[in-house]
Design a protein around this motif. Structure first.
Motif, PDB file in Angstrom:
ATOM      1  N   LEU A  40       0.841  -1.197   0.000  1.00  7.45           N
ATOM      2  CA  LEU A  40       0.000   0.000   0.000  1.00  7.45           C
ATOM      3  C   LEU A  40       0.875   1.245   0.000  1.00  7.45           C
ATOM      4  CD1 LEU A  40      -2.701  -0.904   2.690  1.00  7.45           C
ATOM      5  CD2 LEU A  40      -3.101  -0.610   0.250  1.00  7.45           C
ATOM      6  N   SER A  90       1.684   5.102   1.301  1.00  7.91           N
ATOM      7  CA  SER A  90       1.558   5.689   2.636  1.00  7.91           C
ATOM      8  C   SER A  90       0.164   6.292   2.816  1.00  7.91           C
ATOM      9  CB  SER A  90       2.610   6.774   2.832  1.00  7.91           C
ATOM     10  OG  SER A  90       2.341   7.879   1.974  1.00  7.91           O
ATOM     11  N   LYS A  91      -0.220   6.497   4.080  1.00  8.90           N
ATOM     12  CA  LYS A  91      -1.531   7.075   4.353  1.00  8.90           C
ATOM     13  C   LYS A  91      -1.654   8.451   3.727  1.00  8.90           C
ATOM     14  CE  LYS A  91      -4.926   7.460   8.025  1.00  8.90           C
ATOM     15  NZ  LYS A  91      -5.254   7.122   9.424  1.00  8.90           N
ATOM     16  N   LYS A  92      -0.582   9.245   3.791  1.00  7.83           N
ATOM     17  CA  LYS A  92      -0.602  10.573   3.191  1.00  7.83           C
ATOM     18  C   LYS A  92      -0.851  10.478   1.694  1.00  7.83           C
ATOM     19  CE  LYS A  92       2.159  14.803   2.761  1.00  7.83           C
ATOM     20  NZ  LYS A  92       3.443  15.465   3.126  1.00  7.83           N
ATOM     21  N   GLU A  93      -0.184   9.529   1.068  1.00  6.31           N
ATOM     22  CA  GLU A  93      -0.332   9.347  -0.369  1.00  6.31           C
ATOM     23  C   GLU A  93      -1.735   8.830  -0.708  1.00  6.31           C
ATOM     24  OE1 GLU A  93      -0.032   9.238  -4.336  1.00  6.31           O
ATOM     25  OE2 GLU A  93       1.366  10.228  -2.956  1.00  6.31           O
ATOM     26  N   ARG A  94      -2.283   7.954   0.146  1.00  5.02           N
ATOM     27  CA  ARG A  94      -3.644   7.453  -0.084  1.00  5.02           C
ATOM     28  C   ARG A  94      -4.656   8.592  -0.035  1.00  5.02           C
ATOM     29  NH1 ARG A  94      -1.941   3.314   3.613  1.00  5.02           N
ATOM     30  NH2 ARG A  94      -3.430   3.983   5.224  1.00  5.02           N
ATOM     31  N   HIS A  95      -4.515   9.467   0.977  1.00  3.89           N
ATOM     32  CA  HIS A  95      -5.425  10.606   1.086  1.00  3.89           C
ATOM     33  C   HIS A  95      -5.319  11.501  -0.145  1.00  3.89           C
ATOM     34  CE1 HIS A  95      -6.104  10.613   5.741  1.00  3.89           C
ATOM     35  NE2 HIS A  95      -6.415   9.462   5.156  1.00  3.89           N
ATOM     36  N   LYS A  96      -4.093  11.745  -0.603  1.00  2.31           N
ATOM     37  CA  LYS A  96      -3.878  12.576  -1.788  1.00  2.31           C
ATOM     38  C   LYS A  96      -4.538  11.953  -3.009  1.00  2.31           C
ATOM     39  CE  LYS A  96      -0.162  14.683  -4.526  1.00  2.31           C
ATOM     40  NZ  LYS A  96       1.318  14.802  -4.666  1.00  2.31           N
ATOM     41  N   ARG A  97      -4.429  10.625  -3.120  1.00  2.00           N
ATOM     42  CA  ARG A  97      -5.005   9.920  -4.258  1.00  2.00           C
ATOM     43  C   ARG A  97      -6.529  10.011  -4.273  1.00  2.00           C
ATOM     44  NH1 ARG A  97      -2.431   4.146  -5.435  1.00  2.00           N
ATOM     45  NH2 ARG A  97      -0.629   5.533  -5.330  1.00  2.00           N
ATOM     46  N   SER A 141      -7.567  14.555  -1.275  1.00  2.00           N
ATOM     47  CA  SER A 141      -7.113  15.509  -0.268  1.00  2.00           C
ATOM     48  C   SER A 141      -6.066  16.443  -0.867  1.00  2.00           C
ATOM     49  CB  SER A 141      -6.512  14.776   0.939  1.00  2.00           C
ATOM     50  OG  SER A 141      -7.500  14.007   1.592  1.00  2.00           O
TER      51      SER A 141
END
Length: 302
Positions: A7, A9-16, A19
């Protein structure tokens, strides 16, 4: 075997998922530097009778003449004040701030004494001429079966409200209760060779009091008695066969139309010297009709 994958990173998931980073704002962050729209004076055409918040759920402490004598339940609050013509709005955060203050200091007790203090303090801190609090809540009480005295918990939906007028220094007190009862149809009993249809009825009572003197008594018990004592029969959480026989026969001995119910309950409320005005409604969920039957009486003694 579990499927595994890497997966981001959480930051990257939010951006995707949409966010975006916060913008560099230009408006002030300190309260003293922020513009206060609600307190901007002007002629806003009309004064407002009540403005505030509703549907606020909060734990409350309740005292009862019926067991359990002290209980914690959930109150649904409405908190409002008046608003002058020259004020745009109220500071609504102060409403829940005061609620939290009472909760932290002593717990929120549903007594006339505490509700009086609350509404008076609310009018002062909001700089308004009137304030009101209304709380609806479920009230639980023990009920014994009529033959074998089997105990279970019943409940009724109750309401209490207090309004304070700072100009007259007067309080208005309102109580209410909705109780479920059994009603048996007099017409069905009269025309049938045997038996009679019965159903669950709901008696809703609202009273305006002369003063808070009724607070020295348990107003919940008084309103419950007015509803249940005039019904065909009361409801019970636990019934064995000897109990069921007694309840069924009692209902047959006391047939009631919705018209009968509201008149009988109204008579009890009329005789109560603490009550200035009242509304009584009975609604039957008819067992052989597709509709409900309903009757209402409103009465003021003066």
């Amino acid at each position: 075997m579990h499927k595994t994958f890497d997966l981001p990173s959480k930051k990257e998931r939010h951006k995707r998922f949409g966010s975006v980073p916060p913008i560099k704002g230009t408006k002030p962050k300190n309260k003293d530097e922020m513009k206060d729209l609600q307190n901007t004076p002007n002629d806003f055409l009309f004064s407002i009778n009540s403005v505030g918040i509703s549907n606020v759920k909060h734990p409350v402490i309740l005292h009862s003449d019926l067991l359990p004598s002290v209980q914690t339940t959930i109150g649904t609050f409405s908190l409002t004040t008046s608003l002058t013509q020259m004020s745009k709005g109220i500071n609504m955060s102060r409403l829940t701030e005061l609620l939290q203050k009472y909760h932290e200091e002593e717990g929120f007790v549903l007594s006339f004494e505490q509700l009086r203090r609350f509404t008076k303090e609310l009018a002062v801190i909001m700089n308004q001429t009137a304030a009101s609090i209304e709380v609806t809540f479920p009230w639980f009480f023990e009920r014994k079966s009529p033959a074998l005295a089997k105990v279970g918990l019943m409940h009724a939906d109750a309401k209490i409200s207090v309004t304070y007028d700072q100009e007259t220094k007067q309080f208005t007190y309102v109580t209410g209760l909705t109780a479920a009862v059994t009603t048996l149809c007099p017409c069905s009993k009269e025309i049938s060779e045997y038996s009679a249809h019965n159903q669950r009825g709901y008696v809703r009572i609202e009273t305006e009091l002369y003063s808070d003197s009724i607070g020295e008594k348990d107003w919940k018990k008084i309103l419950l008695e007015a509803a249940e004592s005039n019904a065909s029969a009361s409801l019970h959480p636990v019934l064995k066969r000897p109990d069921e026989k007694m309840v069924t026969e009692k209902a047959y001995e006391n047939p009631r139309f919705v018209e009968d119910m509201v008149r009988l309950v109204a008579a009890d409320l009329y005789e109560n010297n603490d009550i200035r005005a009242f509304t009584v409604e009975c609604r039957n969920e008819e067992s052989i009709h597709v509709h409900d039957a309903v009757a209402t009486i409103k009465f003021e003694k003066e």
